[in-house]
Design an enzyme around this catalytic site. Structure first.
Site, PDB file in Angstrom:
ATOM      1  N   ASP A 166       2.609  -3.029  -2.463  1.00 49.85           N
ATOM      2  CA  ASP A 166       1.630  -2.870  -1.403  1.00 49.85           C
ATOM      3  C   ASP A 166       1.499  -1.445  -0.893  1.00 49.85           C
ATOM      4  O   ASP A 166       2.463  -0.682  -0.878  1.00 49.85           O
ATOM      5  CB  ASP A 166       2.010  -3.748  -0.204  1.00 49.85           C
ATOM      6  N   ARG A 167       0.324  -1.153  -0.420  1.00 52.15           N
ATOM      7  CA  ARG A 167       0.114   0.099   0.304  1.00 52.15           C
ATOM      8  C   ARG A 167       0.642  -0.033   1.725  1.00 52.15           C
ATOM      9  O   ARG A 167       1.339   0.845   2.215  1.00 52.15           O
ATOM     10  CB  ARG A 167      -1.383   0.448   0.322  1.00 52.15           C
TER      11      ARG A 167
END
Length: 353
Positions: free
Chosen positions: A81-82
């Site tokens: 994930d960012r």
């Protein structure tokens, strides 16, 4: 165009519980578990990097630029994930000398945790799993019921659904898969084509698993069963031996459903009929996967969490810790607790596997 849905059943009765996750990046911590012993020298440099505010592919491009490499030379095991804190391994080929990455790691969002060397490039899926630490905030519901549900999950596991994010925002990955199968036109980006086909395969699997949940056999064998192992794409046909029943009772093997593709299925009788029925509901996806040459494989229907631990920071804040095999989704755990929604932070749709 097919009407897609993710309204699949849960294994356990619905709890009157609501909560939010990923309110802050630090609320979602993922650490890759490597199964490789690194060395002091070798043709590929392995880097364990903690990152925040950046997705995997963006960081891979930064590594390629700083090391003066082609992007395809940068290896990583999975997408992270960012909007999270993630600890992930990357590999870079050593051509002459080790690249100088000092400037990259001078940025606050990237921290080099460890490094070593190995004989081959790090490839997708080549990791032992992921360790999660997830903070649920604004938890509303009976705390005793939540604790009981977590105990049940730790003892019995949860359905091994692919996470909704696999299908893209507004099912865009599935729509693109359907377009690919109907026209035969692959996108120029091979990674996108692979992502679309993976979404189609995952969607068929989830529908098969949902049907098994409806028939109360998601964690118990039925006639024609194919057993599998956690994190494995292989299976073996049910033999009904005492040893097999012991392995099932001890949760060392699991029922499975098909990851659709070409070739004969290992499943037989009742399970084969169930899988074929669900595949026939989405003929474009099923036929398309076969035509594109995807090989039929298996995936366990049950995801175990024997190392699930939790504690309450206060009456409305719950911290969960658990490990998952590669390709398993944390959201499949959260959905069995109640209505657990992602905090509204204008977050783009990304992988939680």
């Amino acid at each position: 165009m097919t009407d897609f849905t993710v309204n699949w059943p849960t294994a356990y009765p619905k709890l009157d519980v609501t909560a939010e996750f990923r309110t802050f990046d630090e609320d979602f911590l993922v650490s890759e578990i490597t199964n490789r012993k690194l060395h002091e020298s070798g043709p590929h440099l392995y880097l364990q990097i903690e990152k925040r505010g950046a997705n995997t592919q963006w960081l891979a491009r930064q590594l390629a630029n700083h090391a003066k490499l082609d992007l395809k030379d940068v290896g990583y095991a999975g997408l992270k994930d960012r909007h999270a804190v993630t600890r992930q391994w990357f590999s870079l080929p050593i051509k002459n000398t080790e690249p100088d990455l000092t400037h990259l790691f001078s940025k606050e969002e990237f921290t080099l945790l460890a490094k070593g060397y190995y004989g081959v490039k790090l490839k997708r899926g080549a990791l032992g799993g992921n360790a999660f630490r997830i903070v649920l905030r604004n938890v509303q519901g009976d705390q005793a019921s939540i604790n009981q549900r977590l105990e049940l999950i730790r003892n019995q596991g949860v359905p091994n659904y692919f996470g909704e994010q696999r299908f893209g925002h507004d099912f865009e990955n599935l729509k693109q898969a359907q377009h690919l199968f109907e026209t035969g036109k692959r996108p120029r980006n091979r990674q996108k084509a692979s992502m679309y086909m993976s979404a189609a395969r995952s969607y068929l699997f989830n529908n098969m698993l949902a049907k098994r949940i409806e028939e109360n056999c998601w964690d118990t064998p039925i006639n024609g069963e194919v057993f599998g192992f956690a994190g494995s794409l292989r299976g073996f046909i049910q033999e009904n031996t005492s040893e097999e029943r012991t392995r099932l009772r001890e949760q060392r093997i699991h029922p499975s459903c098909a990851l659709w593709g070409k070739g004969d299925s290992l499943s037989q009788t009742d399970l084969l009929a169930l899988e074929q029925e669900q595949a026939q509901r989405f003929p474009v996806l099923a036929a398309g996967l076969e035509k594109q040459g995807m090989k039929q494989e298996r995936r366990a229907t049950r995801m175990l969490l024997p190392d699930l631990f939790w504690h309450w920071l206060d009456d409305s804040t719950l911290v969960l810790r658990f490990n998952l095999a590669s390709g398993y989704f944390a959201t499949s755990v959260l959905r069995e607790l109640g209505v657990i929604t992602q905090a509204q932070r204008d977050i783009e749709n990304e992988s939680l596997e």
